[in-house]
Design a protein around this motif. Structure first.
Motif, mmCIF file in Angstrom:
data_model
loop_
_atom_site.group_PDB
_atom_site.id
_atom_site.type_symbol
_atom_site.label_atom_id
_atom_site.label_comp_id
_atom_site.label_asym_id
_atom_site.label_seq_id
_atom_site.Cartn_x
_atom_site.Cartn_y
_atom_site.Cartn_z
ATOM 1 N N GLU A 60 43.308 -43.015 24.014
ATOM 2 C CA GLU A 60 43.935 -41.766 24.447
ATOM 3 C C GLU A 60 45.308 -42.031 25.074
ATOM 4 O O GLU A 60 46.277 -41.319 24.801
ATOM 5 N N ILE A 61 45.390 -43.046 25.908
ATOM 6 C CA ILE A 61 46.667 -43.387 26.546
ATOM 7 C C ILE A 61 47.717 -43.741 25.490
ATOM 8 O O ILE A 61 48.860 -43.272 25.539
ATOM 9 N N GLU A 62 47.310 -44.566 24.535
ATOM 10 C CA GLU A 62 48.252 -44.953 23.473
ATOM 11 C C GLU A 62 48.727 -43.730 22.693
ATOM 12 O O GLU A 62 49.914 -43.604 22.363
ATOM 13 N N GLU A 63 47.813 -42.808 22.397
ATOM 14 C CA GLU A 63 48.204 -41.617 21.650
ATOM 15 C C GLU A 63 49.174 -40.752 22.450
ATOM 16 O O GLU A 63 50.130 -40.204 21.893
ATOM 17 N N TRP A 64 48.960 -40.623 23.751
ATOM 18 C CA TRP A 64 49.889 -39.840 24.567
ATOM 19 C C TRP A 64 51.271 -40.488 24.589
ATOM 20 O O TRP A 64 52.294 -39.791 24.535
ATOM 21 N N ILE A 65 51.318 -41.819 24.652
ATOM 22 C CA ILE A 65 52.611 -42.501 24.643
ATOM 23 C C ILE A 65 53.308 -42.302 23.303
ATOM 24 O O ILE A 65 54.518 -42.029 23.247
ATOM 25 N N LYS A 66 52.566 -42.427 22.221
ATOM 26 C CA LYS A 66 53.153 -42.197 20.898
ATOM 27 C C LYS A 66 53.632 -40.756 20.758
ATOM 28 O O LYS A 66 54.707 -40.495 20.191
ATOM 29 N N ALA A 67 52.840 -39.814 21.260
ATOM 30 C CA ALA A 67 53.227 -38.399 21.196
ATOM 31 C C ALA A 67 54.502 -38.154 21.994
ATOM 32 O O ALA A 67 55.382 -37.395 21.571
ATOM 33 N N ALA A 68 54.605 -38.807 23.162
ATOM 34 C CA ALA A 68 55.825 -38.682 23.961
ATOM 35 C C ALA A 68 57.017 -39.237 23.192
ATOM 36 O O ALA A 68 58.138 -38.708 23.287
#
Length: 503
Positions: free
Chosen positions: A184-192
């Motif tokens: 989830e953290i990685e996906e939020w960073i990628k989304a950012a």
């Protein structure tokens, strides 16, 4: 097939991070402050490996003043997203000032360092190192009442060692609660990273939209207002000007690229208009491709939407006849190109490309009720990096529904998990994302010079199409590799765009 070098570097996401705790605890429980800082440093180091992110770790927020200072620090560093690590209890008046000062989106991390506390030996200081969840409802309430949108990730910290001060086992990196949280953290960073890249992106719009395709007409101002994308309106004479500058050496290099990336077809046994490309057609496609790359570089473009009908036998009709090969090459180099003047699908393709999951230009081709699949594709362009094998070039005696002749790409996306991403516009002028996870199969495709991928959705074709059509999509969309609906949902969240996942 070799990977092509991207023309431009994707902008790195700038990620803010801080850890919370109550200043009163530090003198009461020796070592607790240092332990919180160590956990924060672990999170910082792990985050730095995602999407080449730049991490700005403020450190501890343990008073209202330090909260205000942290907000100023994040503003100074222009962060795209902030993670609030709930290390231990803190009063929410320390946290709220961070996000009143900085308007970057916030994700609260409730990551417990151990799967089970050592009940027999645990002291108050030990317990406080594991009670980060205690304050999350308080923070959530404060955010809600202040009108600040927030997201929360719950799980385990995922340490691969145990801190020296700990009274219990803190190695949790392989537990599902840690794996899920870090995904989830990685996906939020990628989304950012997507939001940041789009806010600095320049999209070219060359020519016009295919006349009569009402679903594809776009309000350029609304697109920029909702995504930050700058749209540079280009004319065919801009491309023609580049054509006049192309050298024989550039054409030679493009021909080498073409032979490296594509298989040259023989005549199609089925379709009389699909022939082996002539040397003249390949030369013209290479020259146009060189001009297209020149155009992209001159205007510093991150994506290109194009279409030009052209008067019969006109110079620009001949020019647009060479578009597909060059635009496929550009797409493989990180400059997604969408045909028929479909700006919204260029946006969907660029999102996929930033995330590193492809993004090939598609529409419904035909349904195979025997296999239970829907063939998805188009007459170009195609994202070469997600192809099954080498794409094929076919000479086309005509482009169906369009004027002119030239070379087209015949290919399919590699077999396995895929996700479609559709960007449409609602009646009130709002962008809307629609995604569907599915499987691409190795089914047979037609030899007509079009890209086609047989796709099996989670529901039968008719049920799926009924569900999709109800959402009023644009008829084009981007096909990405992997199951990415969760990732697309986070992108939509940060862009404040409605996202619908078809399941």
């Amino acid at each position: 097939m070799s990977k092509m070098m991207h023309i431009k570097e994707t902008k790195k996401p700038r990620i803010g991070l801080y850890t919370v705790g109550l200043k009163t605890y530090w003198s009461q429980f020796p070592g607790l402050k240092e332990r919180m800082m160590e956990y924060g440093k672990f999170i910082e180091n792990k985050m730095a490996g995602f999407a080449n992110a730049e991490i700005f770790n403020y450190g501890l927020v343990d008073t209202a003043d330090s909260g205000r200072n942290a907000g100023d620090y994040f503003n100074e560093n222009k962060v795209d997203l902030i993670f609030c690590h709930s290390g231990t209890y803190v009063t929410s008046d320390c946290v709220l000032p961070v996000h009143q000062a900085s308007k970057a989106p916030v994700v609260v991390l409730n990551l417990q360092p151990t799967a089970r506390i050592n009940y027999e030996k645990t002291t108050t200081g030990e317990w406080l190192a594991f009670c980060g969840a205690c304050v999350v409802p308080e923070i959530s309430n404060a955010f809600n009442r202040a009108g600040i949108k927030y997201r929360v990730i719950n799980g385990l910290l995922g340490l691969n060692y145990t801190t020296d001060i700990s009274l219990t086992d803190e190695v949790t990196e392989n537990r599902p609660e840690a794996v899920r949280a870090w995904r989830e953290i990685e996906e939020w960073i990628k989304a950012a990273g997507v939001k940041s890249a789009l806010s600095h992106a320049r999209f070219g719009f060359l020519g016009n939209t295919y006349s009569g395709m009402l679903d594809m007409y776009s309000d350029f101002t609304m697109v920029q207002a909702q995504t930050g994308v700058h749209i540079e309106v280009l004319e065919m004479c801009d491309l023609d000007r580049q054509m006049k500058l192309v050298t024989e050496e550039e054409i030679k290099d493009k021909i080498s690229e073409i032979y490296n990336m594509f298989e040259i077809s023989e005549d199609s046994a089925a379709d009389p208009i699909a022939k082996k490309p002539t040397e003249e057609q390949l030369y013209w496609s290479a020259k146009v491709a060189a001009a297209q790359e020149r155009l992209v570089k001159e205007y510093n473009l991150d994506s290109l939407t194009y279409y030009y009908h052209g008067a019969p036998e006109g110079e620009y009709e001949k020019l647009q006849g060479g578009f597909i090969v060059g635009h496929s090459l550009l797409t493989a180099k990180g400059i997604p190109c969408s045909g028929e003047g479909d700006l919204k699908t260029a946006l969907a393709m660029k999102i996929c490309d930033i995330l590193g999951v492809g993004g090939s230009f598609c529409e419904i081709v035909v349904t195979d009720y025997v296999d239970g699949t829907i063939l998805l594709g188009h007459d170009g362009p195609f994202h070469l990096e997600i192809a099954k094998g080498k794409p094929i070039l076919r000479g086309m005696g005509l482009y169906h529904g369009k004027q002119g002749t030239g070379v087209s790409v015949e290919a399919k996306v590699r077999t396995g998990n895929i996700t479609t991403l559709n960007m449409t516009q609602t009646g009130d002028g709002k962008l809307k994302m629609i995604s569907s996870e599915a499987e691409s199969t190795d089914g047979t495709i037609m030899t007509i010079g079009n890209t086609q991928t047989p796709v099996k959705f989670k529901k039968d074709p008719d049920t799926y199409m009924e569900q999709w059509f109800t959402e009023a999509p644009t008829h084009h969309f981007a096909m990405s590799v992997g199951h990415n609906a969760s990732l697309f949902r986070k992108v939509a969240d940060l862009l404040n765009i409605n996202h619908i996942e078809l399941k």
